[in-house]
Motif scaffolding. Sequence first.
Motif, PDB file in Angstrom:
ATOM      1  N   VAL A  18      21.463 -43.573   9.896  1.00 55.26           N
ATOM      2  CA  VAL A  18      20.716 -42.278   9.779  1.00 55.26           C
ATOM      3  C   VAL A  18      19.866 -42.127   8.566  1.00 55.26           C
ATOM      4  O   VAL A  18      18.763 -41.727   8.839  1.00 55.26           O
ATOM      5  N   ARG A  56      18.127 -34.073   9.574  1.00 55.06           N
ATOM      6  CA  ARG A  56      18.806 -35.315   9.352  1.00 55.06           C
ATOM      7  C   ARG A  56      19.559 -35.404   8.054  1.00 55.06           C
ATOM      8  O   ARG A  56      20.692 -35.816   7.869  1.00 55.06           O
ATOM      9  N   PHE A  59      22.779 -33.820   8.752  1.00 47.55           N
ATOM     10  CA  PHE A  59      23.522 -34.592   9.223  1.00 47.55           C
ATOM     11  C   PHE A  59      24.478 -35.588   8.243  1.00 47.55           C
ATOM     12  O   PHE A  59      25.588 -35.676   8.402  1.00 47.55           O
ATOM     13  N   ALA A  62      27.071 -33.659   6.556  1.00 48.20           N
ATOM     14  CA  ALA A  62      28.147 -33.683   7.488  1.00 48.20           C
ATOM     15  C   ALA A  62      29.008 -34.960   7.524  1.00 48.20           C
ATOM     16  O   ALA A  62      30.144 -35.055   7.451  1.00 48.20           O
ATOM     17  N   TYR A  63      28.259 -36.111   7.487  1.00 49.80           N
ATOM     18  CA  TYR A  63      29.066 -37.359   7.548  1.00 49.80           C
ATOM     19  C   TYR A  63      29.651 -37.397   6.073  1.00 49.80           C
ATOM     20  O   TYR A  63      30.892 -37.960   6.169  1.00 49.80           O
ATOM     21  N   ILE A  84      29.007 -34.266  15.699  1.00 49.35           N
ATOM     22  CA  ILE A  84      27.785 -34.898  15.106  1.00 49.35           C
ATOM     23  C   ILE A  84      27.134 -35.966  16.076  1.00 49.35           C
ATOM     24  O   ILE A  84      25.955 -36.014  16.077  1.00 49.35           O
ATOM     25  N   LEU A  88      23.297 -35.601  17.019  1.00 52.44           N
ATOM     26  CA  LEU A  88      22.201 -36.497  16.853  1.00 52.44           C
ATOM     27  C   LEU A  88      21.454 -36.940  18.151  1.00 52.44           C
ATOM     28  O   LEU A  88      20.371 -37.200  17.979  1.00 52.44           O
ATOM     29  N   GLU A 122      19.131 -43.658  15.358  1.00 53.99           N
ATOM     30  CA  GLU A 122      19.722 -42.511  15.583  1.00 53.99           C
ATOM     31  C   GLU A 122      20.809 -42.621  16.668  1.00 53.99           C
ATOM     32  O   GLU A 122      22.067 -41.875  16.699  1.00 53.99           O
ATOM     33  N   ALA A 126      24.754 -42.208  16.754  1.00 50.60           N
ATOM     34  CA  ALA A 126      25.503 -41.306  17.675  1.00 50.60           C
ATOM     35  C   ALA A 126      26.545 -41.998  18.477  1.00 50.60           C
ATOM     36  O   ALA A 126      27.681 -41.620  18.730  1.00 50.60           O
TER      37      ALA A 126
END
Length: 139
Positions: A18, A56, A59, A62-63, A84, A88, A122, A126
């Motif tokens: 990502v 992004r 994201f 979140a990761y 997630i 994505l 991406e 995902a």
Amino acid sequence: MENVQRNERILVISVGLVVLSILLMFPVIQGILKDTTPGANPTSATIGISLAIAIRLVFIAAYVKVIRANRRNSKNRKGEYIGIGILLIIFGLVYMDGAFAFLSHDNMLYVSVLMFTSIGCEFVAALMMITLFFLKPRK
């Protein structure tokens, strides 16, 4: 313990993809600003890609949250993995629309190639998250 390490390794590789996707978006912005096609509106396209970068970054946050939670305890976070991954894919499909739009512009093929490469990164990230959802714990 080995299961947590495997999950964390997959998460780190996925977040790296990502980040690579975001890094590929910066040359796209530079290319769009140089677009001289009649009727092109590079300002609005630049704003759209800037918003894509911001999404992004959410994201990535979140990761990081999932990776830190995995380090604290070994509870499996299947809902977060699939959430997630699906988001994505959805945002990648939205970004793909822009990549197809730039295919028709003169001398802008490299922008589309960079955008499709970013989308590919991406989608792989995902798919790794969705695969992590289906992986069974090792005993």
